[in-house]
Design a protein around this motif. Structure first.
Motif, mmCIF file in Angstrom:
data_model
loop_
_atom_site.group_PDB
_atom_site.id
_atom_site.type_symbol
_atom_site.label_atom_id
_atom_site.label_comp_id
_atom_site.label_asym_id
_atom_site.label_seq_id
_atom_site.Cartn_x
_atom_site.Cartn_y
_atom_site.Cartn_z
ATOM 1 N N TRP A 320 0.825 -1.211 0.000
ATOM 2 C CA TRP A 320 0.000 0.000 0.000
ATOM 3 C C TRP A 320 0.858 1.259 0.000
ATOM 4 N N ILE A 321 2.054 1.171 0.522
ATOM 5 C CA ILE A 321 2.974 2.316 0.443
ATOM 6 C C ILE A 321 3.350 2.565 -1.018
ATOM 7 N N ILE A 322 3.682 1.496 -1.741
ATOM 8 C CA ILE A 322 4.024 1.637 -3.159
ATOM 9 C C ILE A 322 2.802 2.069 -3.960
ATOM 10 N N ALA A 323 1.643 1.524 -3.619
ATOM 11 C CA ALA A 323 0.416 1.912 -4.325
ATOM 12 C C ALA A 323 0.156 3.412 -4.182
ATOM 13 N N LYS A 324 0.394 3.936 -2.994
ATOM 14 C CA LYS A 324 0.223 5.380 -2.775
ATOM 15 C C LYS A 324 1.226 6.171 -3.615
ATOM 16 N N ALA A 325 2.453 5.674 -3.704
ATOM 17 C CA ALA A 325 3.475 6.345 -4.518
ATOM 18 C C ALA A 325 3.116 6.290 -5.998
ATOM 19 N N ILE A 326 2.550 5.174 -6.438
ATOM 20 C CA ILE A 326 2.106 5.045 -7.834
ATOM 21 C C ILE A 326 0.985 6.049 -8.118
ATOM 22 N N GLU A 327 0.059 6.186 -7.176
ATOM 23 C CA GLU A 327 -1.040 7.147 -7.358
ATOM 24 C C GLU A 327 -0.501 8.571 -7.443
ATOM 25 N N THR A 328 0.472 8.898 -6.599
ATOM 26 C CA THR A 328 1.096 10.226 -6.646
ATOM 27 C C THR A 328 1.740 10.460 -8.008
ATOM 28 N N PHE A 329 2.413 9.446 -8.531
ATOM 29 C CA PHE A 329 3.033 9.536 -9.860
ATOM 30 C C PHE A 329 1.964 9.796 -10.918
ATOM 31 N N TYR A 330 0.851 9.070 -10.823
ATOM 32 C CA TYR A 330 -0.218 9.227 -11.811
ATOM 33 C C TYR A 330 -0.837 10.626 -11.750
ATOM 34 N N ARG A 331 -1.091 11.119 -10.555
ATOM 35 C CA ARG A 331 -1.686 12.464 -10.424
ATOM 36 C C ARG A 331 -0.740 13.528 -10.978
ATOM 37 N N LYS A 332 0.553 13.297 -10.876
ATOM 38 C CA LYS A 332 1.545 14.270 -11.331
ATOM 39 C C LYS A 332 1.730 14.235 -12.851
ATOM 40 N N HIS A 333 1.799 13.032 -13.422
ATOM 41 C CA HIS A 333 2.155 12.892 -14.838
ATOM 42 C C HIS A 333 0.974 12.537 -15.743
ATOM 43 N N LYS A 365 13.813 5.298 -14.770
ATOM 44 C CA LYS A 365 13.621 6.632 -14.181
ATOM 45 C C LYS A 365 12.268 6.723 -13.476
ATOM 46 N N ASP A 366 11.237 6.192 -14.131
ATOM 47 C CA ASP A 366 9.903 6.219 -13.519
ATOM 48 C C ASP A 366 9.890 5.411 -12.224
ATOM 49 N N ALA A 367 10.508 4.221 -12.262
ATOM 50 C CA ALA A 367 10.544 3.373 -11.064
ATOM 51 C C ALA A 367 11.327 4.047 -9.947
ATOM 52 N N TYR A 368 12.388 4.745 -10.303
ATOM 53 C CA TYR A 368 13.190 5.432 -9.281
ATOM 54 C C TYR A 368 12.374 6.563 -8.646
ATOM 55 N N GLU A 369 11.598 7.260 -9.454
ATOM 56 C CA GLU A 369 10.760 8.334 -8.902
ATOM 57 C C GLU A 369 9.719 7.768 -7.940
ATOM 58 N N VAL A 370 9.131 6.631 -8.322
ATOM 59 C CA VAL A 370 8.151 5.982 -7.439
ATOM 60 C C VAL A 370 8.827 5.530 -6.151
ATOM 61 N N LEU A 371 10.042 4.982 -6.267
ATOM 62 C CA LEU A 371 10.785 4.535 -5.087
ATOM 63 C C LEU A 371 11.068 5.689 -4.136
ATOM 64 N N GLU A 372 11.506 6.821 -4.675
ATOM 65 C CA GLU A 372 11.793 7.980 -3.831
ATOM 66 C C GLU A 372 10.525 8.490 -3.150
ATOM 67 N N THR A 373 9.415 8.477 -3.878
ATOM 68 C CA THR A 373 8.138 8.904 -3.284
ATOM 69 C C THR A 373 7.723 7.955 -2.170
ATOM 70 N N PRO A 385 13.599 -1.856 -3.687
ATOM 71 C CA PRO A 385 13.562 -1.394 -5.090
ATOM 72 C C PRO A 385 13.039 -2.466 -6.055
ATOM 73 N N ALA A 386 13.363 -3.741 -5.799
ATOM 74 C CA ALA A 386 12.885 -4.819 -6.673
ATOM 75 C C ALA A 386 11.361 -4.917 -6.639
ATOM 76 N N GLU A 387 10.784 -4.692 -5.449
ATOM 77 C CA GLU A 387 9.327 -4.723 -5.320
ATOM 78 C C GLU A 387 8.700 -3.561 -6.074
ATOM 79 N N VAL A 388 9.357 -2.408 -6.038
ATOM 80 C CA VAL A 388 8.873 -1.236 -6.780
ATOM 81 C C VAL A 388 8.946 -1.502 -8.279
ATOM 82 N N ASP A 389 10.056 -2.072 -8.744
ATOM 83 C CA ASP A 389 10.208 -2.385 -10.173
ATOM 84 C C ASP A 389 9.091 -3.303 -10.654
#
Length: 538
Positions: A320-333, A365-373, A385-389
């Protein structure tokens, strides 16, 4: 001199290990990560009744290599068992069924550990046994089962968030129900390959635009070889730009526009060759429908973003932490992270490799941005990071199973299934039997449920139980037929039906353990007479 020769000697190529050879086919299905999950699994089977369907389920888990299993069953082997259970023989008569089945199951795969309960003849004390055992990954139980025993299992599952699977096989009928501990997310759903392509044609990033423009800046003056080997991604990006210039900046989104755009692209192909056209331009035209479309979220992703987290365990879950980061990425891009895969296409090898590296680099690059978020979120510092990828590559197809765990209205389901049956009968009459629709299996489930604690119920008692749950079933002929068939079987199992059911159950359990592919939601009912299944959320 020896040192020089050794340094120039190529490394020894090692072939597959013995384990890789043994599990070769299944590794192609769920990879090393799925196999590791299986090998760390600890499965409990609480066996009762004829006891065949539970053992057949375990057979299909032992073969692919689960780590450990335990059979809890205090029954003593008798003559009737020998006729239906292939994991018993005459030498087992008078012995504990759990011990005999465990030893014979282990012969299928010696790498799998097996235990049985109780260790000596006597009544099974499951509550004490559970408290003395390591935590189980999943619990299977078979009907008929006493209410007290079922209560112990459900209490344990609730406390440890353990998935449980109940199985009931009687005569030609069977069903199994999966109870998952709250919302169960699946990231690696293994969608069809042709659905996973995301070329980002309507929203290209600067490096891709530059690559395309460099290849097409003088497209009409290119040599035939170069023109005929332009990747279709480059072709579409180039002519999309021309289309927008002549259509007020609009992309060809509608069906008519896509058709017109396809003809426009094909008109640019050179025909002064023996083939009368160019394969890469034909590929480009074919790719239009699939790759040029208005951006939209898949229903599963929308459900993911809308899900309200209420469980404390979910709050701490990296999913759910990664899911939230993915949603943030989607709202931004305005789009999900790029998966990075590039399909085959006609192109020069060097050009294709460059294009492929562009997609892979953008995905990184996209995965790294999600990881940082994700790591910026509280309790997200340890996100792998592997789970984020993996999440980024599969983001479009993430599935939440059991996202709404509220019980379905049985009366509403009954009415819907009766209506479907009436429609099937009408179709059969109208077409003189030429076309038929499948009939509902709900009545089989209702009849089996009526005997889940008592296999000796007669047809009248089964119908009485059904009517107490759904009064409108009193006049239903198919409910009466199912009750009569279940009563006729008298709680006996047919080995072929139990073996088939066990295979289906094991398949769903593997999905749950590996967290790959999408398991059924709730209940699967099998009719061995018509040889068909139906999945219902009950």
């Amino acid at each position: 001199m020896t040192e020089i020769v050794m340094s120039q000697t190529p490394p020894i190529l090692h072939g597959p290990t013995e384990k890789e050879k043994k599990y070769d086919r299944q590794l192609r299905l769920w990879a090393a990560s799925g196999q590791a999950a299986l090998e760390s699994a600890n499965i409990l089977l609480v066996n009762s009744g004829a006891g065949t369907v539970g053992v057949e389920t375990l057979k299909n888990l032992v073969l692919p290599g689960i780590g450990k299993f335990t059979i809890a069953d205090d029954a003593i082997v008798n003559e009737a068992d020998l006729g239906v259970n292939f994991f018993l023989d005459e030498s087992c008569l008078g012995k504990l069924r759990s011990e005999c089945c465990t030893k014979l199951l282990q012969e299928l795969n010696p790498e799998v550990k097996g235990e049985w309960l109780p260790k000596s003849e006597g009544t099974l004390d499951l509550d004490t046994a559970l408290r003395a055992s390591p935590i189980f990954t999943l619990i299977i139980y078979t009907h008929p089962i006493t209410k007290d025993l079922l209560s112990v299992i459900e209490s344990y599952a609730s406390q440890h968030k353990t998935p449980i699977v109940g199985i009931h096989s009687v005569g030609f009928y069977s069903y199994f129900r999966i109870h998952l501990p709250g919302t169960f997310p699946i990231v690696d759903t293994h969608p069809e390959v042709d659905k996973t392509t995301d070329l980002r044609l309507l929203n290209p990033w600067p490096e891709l635009v530059e690559f395309s423009q460099n290849m097409t800046k003088d497209i009409d003056a290119l040599e035939d070889l170069e023109h005929g080997h332009l990747p279709y991604v480059v072709i579409l990006l180039h002519y999309l730009e021309e289309w927008r210039h002549s259509h007020g900046g609009q992309n060809p989104i509608s069906y008519d526009d896509k058709t017109a755009f396809g003809k426009f692209v094909l008109s640019k192909a050179r025909t002064n060759n023996p083939e009368g056209g160019e394969e890469n331009f034909q590929e480009a035209a074919v790719a239009i429908n699939k790759n040029i479309k208005a951006p939209e979220l898949e229903p599963g992703v929308q459900e993911l973003f809308n899900h309200q987290i209420s469980d404390e365990n979910e709050l701490q879950s990296t999913f759910w932490i990664i899911a939230k980061a993915i949603e943030t990425f989607y709202r931004k891009h305005g789009c999900l992270p790029l998966p990075g895969a590039l399909p085959d296409m006609k192109a020069q090898s060097s050009v294709y490799v460059k294009l492929q590296s562009l997609y892979k680099e953008k995905a990184r690059k996209d995965a790294y941005e999600v990881l940082e978020t994700a790591r910026a979120i509280s309790s997200g510092k340890g996100v792998d990071p592997a789970e984020v990828d993996l999440f980024c590559k599969n983001a479009r197809f993430v599935k939440l199973v059991n996202a709404t765990p509220t019980r379905a209205d049985l009366d509403e389901i009954f009415d819907a299934e009766v209506a479907n049956d009436e429609a099937a009968e009408a179709m059969k009459v109208e077409t003189a039997g030429a076309f038929t629709l499948p009939m509902s299996n709900l009545f089989i489930y209702l009849a089996l449920v009526a005997t889940r604690h008592n296999i000796t119920s007669n047809a009248d008692e089964i119908m009485s139980s059904i009517i107490s749950s759904i009064p409108r079933a009193a006049e239903n002929e198919r409910a009466l037929q199912a009750a009569q068939e279940v009563a006729r079987a008298g709680g006996g199992e047919l080995h072929n039906i139990s073996a088939l059911t066990g295979g289906m159950v094991a398949q769903e359990i593997i999905k749950i353990i590996t967290k790959q592919y999408i398991p059924i939601e709730n209940t699967c009912i099998f009719d061995g007479i018509s040889s068909r299944c139906e999945v219902l959320r009950l």
